[in-house]
Write an enzyme that holds these catalytic residues in place. Structure first.
Site, short mmCIF file in Angstrom:
data_model
loop_
_atom_site.label_atom_id
_atom_site.label_comp_id
_atom_site.label_asym_id
_atom_site.label_seq_id
_atom_site.Cartn_x
_atom_site.Cartn_y
_atom_site.Cartn_z
N LYS A 22 0.85 -1.20 0.00
CA LYS A 22 0.00 0.00 0.00
C LYS A 22 0.88 1.25 0.00
CE LYS A 22 -1.77 1.62 4.02
NZ LYS A 22 -1.53 3.05 4.29
N ASN A 23 1.90 1.27 0.86
CA ASN A 23 2.68 2.49 1.05
C ASN A 23 3.75 2.73 -0.01
OD1 ASN A 23 1.07 2.94 3.22
ND2 ASN A 23 2.60 2.44 4.77
N CYS A 116 -4.95 12.26 12.73
CA CYS A 116 -5.72 11.01 12.81
C CYS A 116 -5.43 10.41 14.19
CB CYS A 116 -5.32 10.07 11.68
SG CYS A 116 -3.61 9.59 11.77
N ARG A 121 0.23 14.75 12.63
CA ARG A 121 0.72 14.50 11.27
C ARG A 121 0.80 15.78 10.42
NH1 ARG A 121 -1.45 8.86 9.27
NH2 ARG A 121 0.56 8.89 8.20
N ASP A 306 4.69 0.80 12.01
CA ASP A 306 3.45 0.22 11.46
C ASP A 306 3.22 -1.21 11.90
OD1 ASP A 306 3.48 1.90 8.21
OD2 ASP A 306 2.96 2.57 10.23
N ARG A 398 -9.08 -0.51 4.76
CA ARG A 398 -8.42 0.52 3.95
C ARG A 398 -7.06 0.02 3.48
NH1 ARG A 398 -8.37 6.39 6.40
NH2 ARG A 398 -6.91 6.47 4.68
C1 EPZ Z 1 4.15 7.06 6.10
O1 EPZ Z 1 3.37 8.09 6.67
C2 EPZ Z 1 3.23 5.85 6.05
N1 EPZ Z 1 2.08 6.13 5.19
C3 EPZ Z 1 2.76 5.50 7.46
O2 EPZ Z 1 1.97 4.30 7.35
C4 EPZ Z 1 3.99 5.20 8.32
O3 EPZ Z 1 3.57 4.96 9.65
C5 EPZ Z 1 4.93 6.43 8.30
O4 EPZ Z 1 5.28 6.75 6.94
C6 EPZ Z 1 6.22 6.17 9.08
O5 EPZ Z 1 6.87 5.05 8.55
C7 EPZ Z 1 2.22 6.06 3.85
O6 EPZ Z 1 3.29 5.82 3.33
C8 EPZ Z 1 0.97 6.28 3.05
P1 EPZ Z 1 6.20 10.43 8.26
P2 EPZ Z 1 3.96 9.62 6.71
O7 EPZ Z 1 6.11 11.67 7.46
O8 EPZ Z 1 4.70 9.89 5.48
C9 EPZ Z 1 6.24 13.74 11.63
C10 EPZ Z 1 0.07 2.96 7.63
O9 EPZ Z 1 -0.45 2.44 8.64
N2 EPZ Z 1 6.18 14.70 10.50
O10 EPZ Z 1 7.42 9.58 8.15
O11 EPZ Z 1 2.82 10.51 7.07
C11 EPZ Z 1 4.94 12.99 11.79
O12 EPZ Z 1 4.01 13.74 12.54
C12 EPZ Z 1 0.58 4.39 7.70
O13 EPZ Z 1 0.22 2.36 6.54
C13 EPZ Z 1 6.29 16.06 10.79
O14 EPZ Z 1 6.42 16.47 11.94
O15 EPZ Z 1 4.95 9.51 7.95
C14 EPZ Z 1 5.37 11.73 12.48
O16 EPZ Z 1 5.47 11.97 13.87
C15 EPZ Z 1 0.34 5.03 9.05
N3 EPZ Z 1 6.22 16.96 9.75
C16 EPZ Z 1 6.76 11.47 11.90
O17 EPZ Z 1 7.19 12.72 11.33
C17 EPZ Z 1 6.06 16.54 8.45
O18 EPZ Z 1 6.04 17.39 7.55
C18 EPZ Z 1 6.78 10.40 10.81
O19 EPZ Z 1 5.92 10.80 9.80
C19 EPZ Z 1 5.95 15.16 8.20
C20 EPZ Z 1 6.01 14.26 9.24
#
Ligand code: EPZ
Length: 417
Positions: A22-23, A116, A121, A306, A398
């Site tokens: 998915k990701n 969420c 996020r 995850d 989902r």
């Molecule tokens: C991706 O989300 C995945 N989703 C998530 O999987 C996964 O948990 C996450 O990466 C971490 O591996 C998809 O790929 C669609 P991040 P993403 O940006 O990109 C903070 C699932 O269950 N952050 O690496 O949103 C954020 O708040 C989902 O399949 C900022 O502060 O994750 C978090 O604490 C859930 N500012 C941390 O970084 C930003 O601009 C990691 O977020 C972006 C992120």
């Protein structure tokens, strides 16, 4: 809202095939916006989030043909640069179209992506990266606008190796003039898969999978034909379901190396793991000797956030005092309260849970708050005899295709109602 009903107490045996990730699928689908040539993406999972991304692309003017697990996407007539609010609010991953739209059309608009169950996020890292590439970012109550006449390669330092920010910035840099460096980049396999897709389109991407990624943009990209990598989170979910119930399952079409840390923990508590190219056979005992574990999540190659909830579901069965620390998201331990409704003894705050494993588990009524916590509740419900009702089934579906049917194929007693 539907439910899964699980009658636990049965071992799992047999074989299961892992679907495309998915990701990896979602950012790769978004990357189709970077070219006017058609692209083919194969082994797409048949899940709700993919259908939403198809709707997002169609709402922007793309033609998307969906044949079973293959998508043919033609974005040559895309003119629209605003993601419909309803679709943005339904799926946060719609944010992945910002980078490609900014690069292709010079503008992208989205309503603020909501937080969420697992945290606020924000997208500040994405937006700061776009500004480094020469975009102007403006926000108002109706949303965020990024705009640029043209993008120029830049040296971008991420303060956190955000997966989404890394992917969005690689995509924006693909059409920028000159070279972009993304430092402290995310190293997840899904980032590498996106980079391989972009290279097939003609973009030069170096260092994907390392903390420093270099992208050399070019104006006109070609088409691509790409098969998405297997879903490592789905792989871990099935492995943990077997480990939590006993039995022997062969997991096919997977990439075990994409799950550093998991296999070590499973063999440490007493599972046997046989790896053979793209399949893993997991042999799980009916019971575990007392053994305490400490696990903390982190950016790749750390223990994947995850699979933290699903792993905790296994720890419920392992006698010992376990410490689980969630270091990626600020509130991703909500499943602890749901596990307690099934008899678990867990003490948790926002970031750390102490799990007293080996306590008697009971069937009961619980609710899936997010995709992975929901899958963890299924794993928990597979353990005790009796019927466990897991509400909000749709949030699990989902990201998991036919989860109940595939678990039934392994001998589980689970139905959708
Ligand atoms: C991706 O989300 C995945 N989703 C998530 O999987 C996964 O948990 C996450 O990466 C971490 O591996 C998809 O790929 C669609 P991040 P993403 O940006 O990109 C903070 C699932 O269950 N952050 O690496 O949103 C954020 O708040 C989902 O399949 C900022 O502060 O994750 C978090 O604490 C859930 N500012 C941390 O970084 C930003 O601009 C990691 O977020 C972006 C992120």
């Amino acid at each position: 809202m539907g439910e899964f009903v699980v009658r636990g107490g049965r071992r799992l045996n047999g074989a299961v095939r892992i679907n495309g990730a998915k990701n990896a699928s979602l950012p790769i689908m978004a990357a189709s916006l970077l070219t006017t040539r058609p692209v083919i993406i194969r082994d797409i999972p048949l899940i709700r989030d993919v259908l939403v991304m198809i709707e997002v692309l169609r709402s922007l003017g793309a033609k998307v043909e969906h044949h079973d697990r293959t998508l043919v996407i033609d974005t040559s007539h895309v003119q629209q640069y605003r993601v419909p609010d309803a679709l943005m609010q339904e799926m946060r991953a719609s944010v992945f179209v910002m980078g490609p739209l900014l690069a292709r059309l010079g503008r992208a608009e989205i309503v603020q992506p909501g937080g969420c169950a697992i945290g606020d996020r924000p997208i500040d890292l994405h937006l700061r990266g776009f500004e480094a590439l020469g975009a102007k970012v403006s926000g108002n109550p109706s949303g965020t606008v990024v705009a640029a006449d043209h993008l120029v390669g830049a040296d971008i330092h991420l303060t956190f190796p955000s997966v989404g920010a890394t992917e969005n910035l690689i995509m924006a840099a693909a059409l920028a003039h000159g070279e972009t460096r993304i430092r402290n980049a995310a190293m997840e396999p899904e980032v590498v898969d996106l980079a391989q897709f972009l290279e097939r389109m003609g973009v030069t991407v170096r260092g994907a999978g390392t903390p420093e990624i270099r992208v050399i943009g070019r104006g006109d990209l070609g088409g691509a034909d790409h098969t998405v990598i297997p879903d490592r989170i789905e792989t871990a979910t099935f492995a943990l379901a077997v480990a939590a119930t006993g039995g022997t399952v062969q997991i096919d079409n997977c990439e075990p190396d994409h799950l550093p840390g998991l296999w070590g923990y499973l063999s440490e508590i007493g599972c046997d793991i046989v790896q053979d190219n793209d399949s893993v056979t997991l042999i799980a005992p009916d019971a575990y000797a007392p053994h305490s574990l400490t696990v903390h999540t982190g950016p790749y190659p750390g223990f994947a956030t995850d699979i933290q909830a699903q792993f905790m579901a296994l720890l419920l069965k392992v006698p010992g005092i376990h410490v689980v620390s969630e270091r990626v998201f600020e509130s991703r331990l909500g499943h602890a309260a749901e596990f307690r409704r099934l008899g678990a003894h867990i003490v948790a705050d926002q970031r750390v849970a102490i799990v007293y494993g080996g306590e008697v588990m009971y069937a009961g009524r619980v609710r899936a708050q997010d995709l992975r916590a929901g899958a963890a509740l299924v794993i928990a419900g597979l353990q005790p005899s009796g019927e466990t009702f897991i509400a909000n089934r749709e949030v699990i579906e989902r990201g998991y295709e036919n989860l109940d049917g595939r678990l039934r194929g392994l001998g589980a007693d689970i139905i959708s109602v």
